[in-house]
Write a protein that holds these residues in place. Structure first.
Motif, mmCIF file in Angstrom:
data_model
loop_
_atom_site.group_PDB
_atom_site.id
_atom_site.type_symbol
_atom_site.label_atom_id
_atom_site.label_comp_id
_atom_site.label_asym_id
_atom_site.label_seq_id
_atom_site.Cartn_x
_atom_site.Cartn_y
_atom_site.Cartn_z
ATOM 1 N N THR A 1 -8.040 4.767 -1.152
ATOM 2 C CA THR A 1 -7.934 3.566 -0.321
ATOM 3 C C THR A 1 -9.268 3.238 0.332
ATOM 4 O O THR A 1 -9.935 4.112 0.877
ATOM 5 N N GLN B 1 -6.699 -0.799 -2.561
ATOM 6 C CA GLN B 1 -6.250 0.550 -2.909
ATOM 7 C C GLN B 1 -6.021 0.642 -4.410
ATOM 8 O O GLN B 1 -5.605 -0.332 -5.042
ATOM 9 N N PHE C 1 0.820 -1.208 0.000
ATOM 10 C CA PHE C 1 0.000 0.000 0.000
ATOM 11 C C PHE C 1 0.855 1.260 0.000
ATOM 12 O O PHE C 1 1.885 1.333 0.680
ATOM 13 N N ASP D 1 -10.152 1.130 3.338
ATOM 14 C CA ASP D 1 -9.457 0.495 4.454
ATOM 15 C C ASP D 1 -10.447 -0.224 5.366
ATOM 16 O O ASP D 1 -11.243 0.410 6.060
#
Length: 302
Positions: A152, A169, A32, A154
């Protein structure tokens, strides 16, 4: 005129919710790019299916021959350009209705858990990282990144499976007339309904589906897959259209050797071999819409 008491309360509630979720953040997957509060991201806490964030891009982004100055980060795991999309039902590529980049198109719910965030860069270490990695994956270009967008998702949740977490992502990278996307994957739980990872274009002149990504049971393995030998990462060059006939001149052929025909036909090996071969050809400049077929030719004695 100032904000109403209700508006102030809602803003405070969102800020507190974002902070509480950030404090529970886990270690980011190695592949990431920086994200979240550490990276200074803009955080989007959205109601399921109902939010698409318009981002005015600091640099134009060329996507298969079309130039865009803004993009929408849609709640359900994809980016669009001309208009937002709240589609949660996944239509498998090729669709051909719009340009779309889908790191993981799923029925995402962030009302109870997870954060969607994004950040643009025009200088600094992120551009240095992007430059180095694109030159590693596409060594014939001598590329220099001038702009990067990182979006992103998450630890977001599958709407129909409470407690699930999906972390993924997408990174848009441009420099001059060249454009690339990276799709990065962390832990992803099995989802309840259809999913898909890849991209599509208007009229589907170019499209790509990450192998296995339409199988909801295989989603957890995305963090182990790659087309650039980096587990959890897929990289694509996306500035050129198939009909531009600009395939790299340094492609002269591909040679493969197997000990017997059964090496390909047993256990479905042929599909794996053809997919790996296609990935290498796309990395070298062929359009991603190229189709490879296998034909057995058997010599016979006269």
């Amino acid at each position: 005129m100032g904000l109403s008491a209700v508006s102030q309360y809602m803003l405070m509630f969102i800020s507190v919710l974002a902070l509480s979720r950030e404090t529970k953040a886990q270690t980011a997957p190695v592949v990431f790019y920086p994200f979240g509060s550490v990276a200074g991201d803009t955080v989007n806490i959205a109601v399921e299916d109902e939010n698409s964030t318009l981002i005015d891009l600091w640099r134009p982004f060329v996507f298969f021959g079309r130039t865009y100055n803004n993009t929408y980060v849609n709640n359900n795991g994809h980016l669009t350009f001309n208009q937002p999309s709240n589609e949660s039902f996944v239509n498998y590529f090729p669709i051909g209705t719009k340009d779309v980049i889908a790191p993981l198109w799923a029925d995402v719910d962030v009302s109870m858990n997870g954060i969607i965030s994004y950040q643009q860069y025009s200088n600094g270490s992120v551009l240095t990282q992007a430059t180095q990695e694109i030159n590693q994956y596409f060594p014939y270009l001598s590329f220099t990144a001038t702009w990067v967008l990182v979006a992103t998702w998450d630890r977001v949740e599958d709407f129909f499976a409470s407690g699930t977490e999906l972390s993924f992502q997408v990174v848009l990278i441009s420099g001059g007339d060249l454009s690339f996307i990276l799709m990065n994957y962390g832990d992803c739980a099995v989802t309840q309904f259809t999913v898909q990872a890849g991209y599509d274009t208007i009229n589907s002149t170019d499209y790509f589906v990450i192998p296995g990504s339409i199988d909801r049971n295989i989603i957890p393995n995305l963090k182990n897959t790659s087309n650039v030998n980096v587990p959890g990462r897929w990289a694509f060059r996306v500035d050129r259209r198939t009909d531009q006939n600009n395939v790299q001149e340094n492609i002269i052929g591909v040679q493969m050797r197997v000990t017997s025909f059964s090496d390909l036909t047993e256990n479905g090996n042929i599909e794996t071999v053809l997919e790996k071969l296609k990935q290498e050809l796309v990395r070298s400049g062929l359009p991603s819409s190229v189709t490879l077929n296998f034909r057995r030719i058997q010599k016979t004695r006269p």
